[in-house]
Structure formats: C-alpha cells, structure tokens
Enzyme design. Structure first.
Site, mmCIF file in Angstrom:
data_model
loop_
_atom_site.group_PDB
_atom_site.id
_atom_site.type_symbol
_atom_site.label_atom_id
_atom_site.label_comp_id
_atom_site.label_asym_id
_atom_site.label_seq_id
_atom_site.Cartn_x
_atom_site.Cartn_y
_atom_site.Cartn_z
ATOM 1 N N ARG B 94 0.961 -1.314 0.168
ATOM 2 C CA ARG B 94 -0.159 0.271 0.339
ATOM 3 C C ARG B 94 1.046 1.582 -0.185
ATOM 4 N NH1 ARG B 94 -5.067 -1.076 1.763
ATOM 5 N NH2 ARG B 94 -6.011 1.194 1.896
ATOM 6 N N ASP B 238 -6.893 10.678 7.454
ATOM 7 C CA ASP B 238 -5.451 9.462 6.725
ATOM 8 C C ASP B 238 -4.241 10.424 7.608
ATOM 9 O OD1 ASP B 238 -8.235 8.275 5.354
ATOM 10 O OD2 ASP B 238 -6.235 6.733 4.857
ATOM 11 N N LYS B 249 -11.188 10.053 3.640
ATOM 12 C CA LYS B 249 -11.868 8.874 3.274
ATOM 13 C C LYS B 249 -12.754 10.844 2.146
ATOM 14 C CE LYS B 249 -12.707 6.044 2.252
ATOM 15 N NZ LYS B 249 -12.246 4.770 1.680
#
Lengths: 338, 338
Positions: B94, B238, B249
């Site tokens: 990721r 985040d 998000k």
C-alpha cells in the site's frame, strides 16, 4: 401509422408504449443489464408494475397509469363503474405521485361525458403522451439557453427520458437540445444510492444518445467541484414550491451546498406546485430500511441495526440559480404562487 | 500470560493478533456477515492479505506488517537479508500508507543493531502494538471532553477499532470514553460508498460495544442536519497537514460543508504530518473504476462507461472546529509545522 410511430423522428426512448391491446413497459428494475419490455394485458397488471417500480419517474408513471385506464376502458367495453374502480387501484400504487392523480382525474372527467368511453379514454391518454413529449422538448429548448459549448454538467438521480415519455425528461432533453445547437456537453452522473438510478438509468440513457458521461460516487461531488471539474449542475425536481424551494431525490441539497460554495450555477427543472408555499409544507417520504440494507440480494450491514432512509430532501430556493419549465427560464426571486 | 492477554480488561476488538507462530487477521472483507480470522504463517501471506484489503485502516495495516516482519525474523532465525527483502515486499503493498513505512523502518533499525534479531523484532512489534493502544486511549480521553451527554454524532467511513489495535481507533475510542464518563452518545453512520466501510465495519463495531447507532446513505447527511438530528461530527483523517487541512475518505468535505452551514461542530482526529504545509501538497489516490462498478459481484452500470473514483478529498482547515490527538485538543489557528 400508429400513434407512437408519429414520434419516430424524435428518437424517443419509450419507457411506456401502448399498442391498443397492451401496455408495454420497459422494465427499469432490470436496466442496465437487460432491456426487456413487460407486456401488460390489463389495468391490474399495470398497477402492479407501477407499485413494484418496474416503471418510475413522475411522467412515465403517469403515462403507464393512463394507458392502464385505456386498457380498462377497452376490456370492459367502456364500463364506467369498472373504470372508476381501476382508477382507485392506480391511485393507490404511489400515493405521493401528484401527476398521476391529476391525469387519472382528467381521464375520468372525459369518460363521464363521453358517448364512446373506450375510444375517448384512448384518445385522452394519447393526448397526454403527446403533451408530455411537447413539454420535454420545450424544457430542453428553454434549458439549453443556460449552457455553453464545452460545459461539464453534474446531474443526480434520473430525471431523463426514462422518467417521462422518452424524449429526455427535464435533463436529457436539455442536453439533446444543446447538441442540436452545436453545444458539446459532458455529463457527470452521481450513482444515487440506494437505488442507483444515476448509475443504472441515467448513464444508460446518456450512452444510448451518445453523450460523453462519467460516473462518480455520491461522495465525490465535493472533490470534483474543488478540482474545477464541474461547470454547472442540472437536476430534476419532484416538486417545486411557489417560493422556489425544491424537493428532489435525497442528496440534492448537499450538491446545492457544494455548488454555492464553488460558485457553480445550480439549475432545476420539474413540476411547480403553486399551491405549496414553501418546502416546509412538503412531506418527505421516509422509505423502507430494506432498500438501503439489501443490495443485489445481499445484506450490507449487521443485523438488527437501525436505518433511517429519507428518500428526498429540500433545497432552499436561495441555492437555486434558475428554474427551467416549459414556459421559460425563471430566476430569483421566485413567485409561482401567482 | 501472553502479550495480547495483557490487554484483556480493555476489551480490544483485535483486528490483528500475533500468536508467536502466526499472524491472525480478522478478515475485514467478510464483515459483517462472517467473523473469521485468517491464519498467516509467513510474511508473504501477510503482505498478500494487506494488498487485498483483508486488513485496512492505517494502524491495523501497520501492526499486520510489523508482525509479518516478526514472522520473517522467526522463520529465518534472524536472517537480516531475508528480513530486509520481506520489508520491501510489505512496503509495496500500500504505497501511500505512511505509518506502515515508518514502522517498518523502525523495526529494521532495531534488527540491524540486534544480537538476537528474532526476539528483538517481536519485542519491537509488541511495543508498537502497545503504543497504538495507548494512543487510542489518549485520543478517546482527549476527544471525550468535546461531547455532552445525549449528543448525536455523525461519523463517516471507519476510523474505529478495526482501523487500529482494537481499543477504538480515533472515533470509537472517544465514544467509549464518553460512556465511561456517563455521557450517552448516539452515532449516525454514513454507509460510505463504494466500499461501505461505514455500513459494514463501523456499525459492526458500534454494535459490538453496545452503542445506539443509525445507518444513513451518504446522500442523507444534508437532510439529517437540516432536521436538527446531528449535534456534532467526528471523523478520522488519513493525514492532517501543518495548517489543519484534512485528507480523509471522499465525502468528508461534503459533510464539512453541511456542518458549517448548519453550525454543527466538525471534529477530526488522525495522523498529523507536520512536513506537509497544506492540503494542496497531499496527493489524492484515484482508485480503480471496478471498485465502484462491481457490487456484490454484480455490475451496477452499463458497460464501457467512464468512472472517476477519487478515494479521498481535502477538507480545508476553515471547516475544522477542533483536531483531537493523543497530546490534546487543538483549535484554530492550526500550526503543526513547529
């Protein structure tokens, strides 16, 4: 030349067709995977199809219902008692559909004065179909004046051809008329949870007519506006109050807030109800939790949870840059109350 | 008493467990239908599970990765070359997960200086687990001061227990601490398309801990605020820039706009990155169209359409009422750059 063939050069999408013996309904619950018409032989079958949302959108529901009455009149050889009973069944399918109520009462008034009920009900239903097509074309014509060549337009839910007689409803009609005038339009479409009418229906229509279209999640509206990807917003309205307040599919208000923040014009087209003074008087339909919870036959959330699903919201008139109707383009201050 | 048992009185939800021989990952792609742990016997299996989003959420990904390194160190009997190779594989799972990168480098630094690599990597991983739990508790403690008994709080996506070591991440921790202090909290949860982390994960957590919770579609945020149903908003982040701009998000920005309009406090908790001056410097991940298009194994839109799926958006600091960290509650003007 049958009645519907007369509209051939308009390239209608035809969510509702009357053959004289059957009502053919494009099954909107099966789109976009399958384009299938339901063949309905009597008014009871039509009522059931409306109730189970095989057809949706104010104009399309209204047309399905009046052609259902035409079947009732034909099958009963003009029996007024049966026609009135069927009218009641149709009215009970979607108790908030204003256009459906008005059209059914219109048909009944004609039938009551008629010496040839079966024939006159058919003619009246066809007249309503023709009027709907004309309304769509006029809205398209009027609305197209608000858009420029190269505009990217955001829309929400489906207020296009599938929601009306098939020319383009109140959104696709505008895009079609823009194209006729040489204005190229690109459309961003929100998927519109929970029924995904944007992803399933609006995109399908736009593709049918060859428009450049992009699907985004409902959540991405803010991002796209921040990045300057949206020039204008055009949405339908289930009902517009006399002061310009707009009732439309839930999420419309969030789009309007973001449009205002980013100085993006927010255009609306839909049924004006001059008897309703403001949005406060509009009752919002709270629909079944199952519509949110069950997706493609599978549950998306834990069991025994509470779900709150308001299907519409009210966008205050302060957020509405202009309202497009068949009669013209209206700008603030709005006063449709007369 | 094993390491993880020491936290028993905290009632952790445990998305990531290390047994000394295996990494057990609660398969988040199967929630809420099935609560199943994947038993991973080597670091390659852990990397694959991270890549395929069996585990998600910054803290939980980081813990899965460091325990993956612990397996690598044990299985290779402390072979530093193998450990470094596995670290690279983990970093490639990721590429935007900042905490994962920092933690892997931390573990490698310890391993390089160690005379007992297998033992010391395990200890370091456990230390990171403990630190994560402590962070969650402190965020909960600090955040709980902002809420009142009876508050209804809107949250978006999942930044709770499943996204961290299991106490409650940066949102559920606050609700748990509120309850400890006798403040009753009700939570509204957006479903959070396209992955539905709100509907699938956040509601599942809230139910596990016995909270009163309501699911709404992302579209319904405006309606609920209009109707006075929401007292406060609490979302994770985040990444938070030095000036207080928030990357979270996609959809967070729309919620912030609506909160501002309705004078509802908008609280954020997440990782502050003081090296990033403003949100403009944060690259937004544009993810695969398939994540929007395929739902429960079925396509939701016509073929050959364009999809644009930004997974995050930036909420400008002007919309952020306060930022909650383990070190306290920060109010504007924000200046985390030092």
């Amino acid at each position: 030349l049958s009645f519907h063939d007369r509209f051939d050069d308009l390239k209608l999408l035809k969510p509702v067709i009357f053959t004289g013996k059957e009502v053919l309904l494009l099954d909107q619950t099966k789109l976009p995977e399958t384009e299938k018409y339901l063949k309905l032989k009597n008014c009871g079958e039509v009522a059931k199809a409306i109730k189970t949302m095989k057809v949706r959108g104010g104009g399309a529901i209204m047309l399905a219902a009046v052609y259902g009455l035409a079947l009732s009149a034909i099958n009963s050889r003009g029996n007024l008692k049966i026609l009135k009973k069927d009218a009641e069944i149709l009215k009970n399918t979607r108790p908030t559909a204003a256009a459906l109520f008005q059209a059914i009462d219109f048909i009944l008034r004609i039938a009551e004065k008629s010496s040839n009920v079966a024939e006159d009900v058919q003619q009246a239903a066809n007249w309503l179909f023709k009027k709907t097509v004309e309304m769509e074309i006029k809205v398209g014509e009027n609305g197209s004046k608000l858009f420029e060549d190269g505009d990217t337009v955001l829309t929400h839910c489906n207020a296009g051809a599938l929601a009306a007689a098939g020319y383009g409803g109140v959104t696709l009609s505008v895009f079609r008329k823009c194209r006729e005038k040489g204005k190229k339009i690109k459309v961003f479409v929100t998927e519109t949870r929970p029924y995904l009418q944007g992803a399933r229906l609006t995109l399908w229509e736009l593709k049918k007519f060859g428009f450049d279209a992009v699907l985004i999640t409902d959540n991405a509206v803010g991002y796209c506006m921040q990045k300057g990807m949206i020039d204008k917003v055009l949405v339908g309205a289930d009902r517009i109050a006399a002061n310009g307040d707009v009732a439309n599919k839930v999420g419309t208000y969030l789009i309007a807030l973001a449009a205002k923040k980013h100085k993006i014009p927010f255009y609306v087209s839909g049924t004006i109800d001059p008897k309703i003074k403001t949005g406060d008087e509009i009752k919002i339909e709270i629909r079944s939790p199952e519509e949110v919870l069950i997706f493609n036959g599978k549950r998306i959330a834990p069991k025994n949870i509470e779900v709150f699903y308001p299907a519409f919201d009210i966008t205050p008139h302060q957020y509405v840059t202009a309202i497009i109707t068949k009669d013209g383009v209206f700008k603030p201050p709005y006063n449709f109350g007369g």
